[in-house]
Design a protein around this motif. Sequence first.
Motif, short mmCIF file in Angstrom:
data_model
loop_
_atom_site.label_atom_id
_atom_site.label_comp_id
_atom_site.label_asym_id
_atom_site.label_seq_id
_atom_site.Cartn_x
_atom_site.Cartn_y
_atom_site.Cartn_z
N ARG A 277 0.84 -1.22 0.00
CA ARG A 277 0.00 0.00 0.00
C ARG A 277 0.87 1.25 0.00
O ARG A 277 0.60 2.21 -0.72
N LEU A 280 2.21 2.36 -3.31
CA LEU A 280 1.29 2.87 -4.35
C LEU A 280 1.66 4.29 -4.75
O LEU A 280 1.63 4.66 -5.92
N LEU A 281 2.02 5.11 -3.76
CA LEU A 281 2.42 6.49 -4.07
C LEU A 281 3.91 6.56 -4.38
O LEU A 281 4.35 7.41 -5.14
N GLU A 284 5.18 6.04 -8.20
CA GLU A 284 5.17 7.12 -9.18
C GLU A 284 6.48 7.90 -9.15
O GLU A 284 6.98 8.34 -10.17
N ASN A 288 10.72 4.85 -5.58
CA ASN A 288 9.99 3.75 -4.98
C ASN A 288 10.45 3.49 -3.54
O ASN A 288 10.62 2.36 -3.13
N SER A 304 5.25 6.85 3.16
CA SER A 304 5.87 7.17 1.89
C SER A 304 5.37 8.53 1.45
O SER A 304 4.22 8.87 1.69
N ASN A 305 6.24 9.27 0.80
CA ASN A 305 5.90 10.64 0.48
C ASN A 305 6.37 10.96 -0.94
O ASN A 305 7.54 10.80 -1.26
N SER A 306 5.43 11.35 -1.79
CA SER A 306 5.78 11.80 -3.14
C SER A 306 5.33 13.25 -3.24
O SER A 306 4.12 13.50 -3.28
N ILE A 309 2.44 14.04 -5.51
CA ILE A 309 1.20 13.26 -5.46
C ILE A 309 0.54 13.31 -4.09
O ILE A 309 -0.65 13.56 -3.96
N GLY A 310 1.33 13.06 -3.07
CA GLY A 310 0.75 13.03 -1.73
C GLY A 310 1.53 12.08 -0.85
O GLY A 310 2.63 11.66 -1.21
N LYS A 311 0.98 11.72 0.31
CA LYS A 311 1.71 10.81 1.17
C LYS A 311 0.79 9.80 1.82
O LYS A 311 -0.43 9.96 1.83
N VAL A 312 1.39 8.73 2.33
CA VAL A 312 0.63 7.67 2.97
C VAL A 312 1.34 7.30 4.27
O VAL A 312 2.57 7.27 4.31
#
Length: 378
Positions: A277, A280-281, A284, A288, A304-306, A309-312
């Motif tokens: 999960r 997933l972000l 992109e 990775n 995880s932080n992009s 896009i956003g973060k999770v």
Amino acid sequence: MKVIIDRDHLVRSVQDVMKAVSSRTTIPILTGIKIVASKQGVTLTGSDSDISIESFIPAEEEDRVIVDVITQGSVVLQARFFSEIVRKLPKETIEIEVKDKFVTTIRSGKTEFHLNGLDPEEYPRLPQIQEENMFKVPADLLKHVIRQTVFAVSTSETRPILTGVNWRIENNELMCTATDSHRLAMRKAKVETESEAYYNIVIPGKSLNELNKILEESNEPVHIVVTENQVLFKTKHLLFFSRLLDGNYPDTSRLIPTESQTDMIVKTKEFLQAIDRASLLAREGRNNVVRLSTLSDKVVEISSNSPEIGKVVEEVQCEQVEGEELKISFSAKYMMDALKALEGAEIKISFTGAMRPFVIRPLHDDSMLQLILPVRTY
């Protein structure tokens, strides 16, 4: 040559030997499959000079006639066309007849193909291997060992030796190691050797992948013969030759840390899904990367932080977390590959600091481990 042969057996054999046939070969005859009919049955061979596969279809098996050899002989047929034809023929039996200049007729029911064959004398001979250095591994164990190591080989040709898996055999134990210098997979297994044999060889990852596709899940033993530059895997009706890689495999034993500062025990499946999960972000972004932080003696945080896009963020329950606090970043793909390769419901991950390689093992099993190098993130 003239034979009548059971279609299903022929299709299976053709599929097996096709795994060694390459369309991009410098030797034109190697784009073909060599077919030899003798009293015992029919032998098919495919090769790309790195891998050679020979599949034997016996004339009879369990009192059932599979091949009727009317005239003995041999021919080489274009693999691409022959494999498609055989697969699509209508009836249960196929008749193959070779006439002058190797023109070959393939009949089944009302269908008849004519293929221009090639002279089998021009087909390279398979290596003749003396079978004195031999050991045995059950097929299903061999499949596991390959699956749990081969994914970690290097895909880059800059260090060709790392594109293979190192097999070391000593005191009836096989130890397989693969690394691409960012991660490492290791698996040990007991094997039956004929004497106090010692081997240290490197088998191309590509060869092992193809072998794994052909081997059937069974506890039938696979006989493995090692020579100076070849390895032969032998089952009841199949010979699989692969060249070995030249050079010395790096000593990886000193990469594996012996002590740790932080240890965590987690349920494999839940941890894998959490990493999946988080990736997933991360996927992109070009890197990775996911991040793991210890929160308490039972909880770690995966995030995880992009920036675009956003973060999770997700908290994962652990069986236990011991030792120093830790924040570490690593490739989600490498972690997921490692977790899929390990067996067992629970795993133990041992960290030696944020910038040192960490080790993942099944909880009560010392026969396998995965090692991953963290990623620097600032």
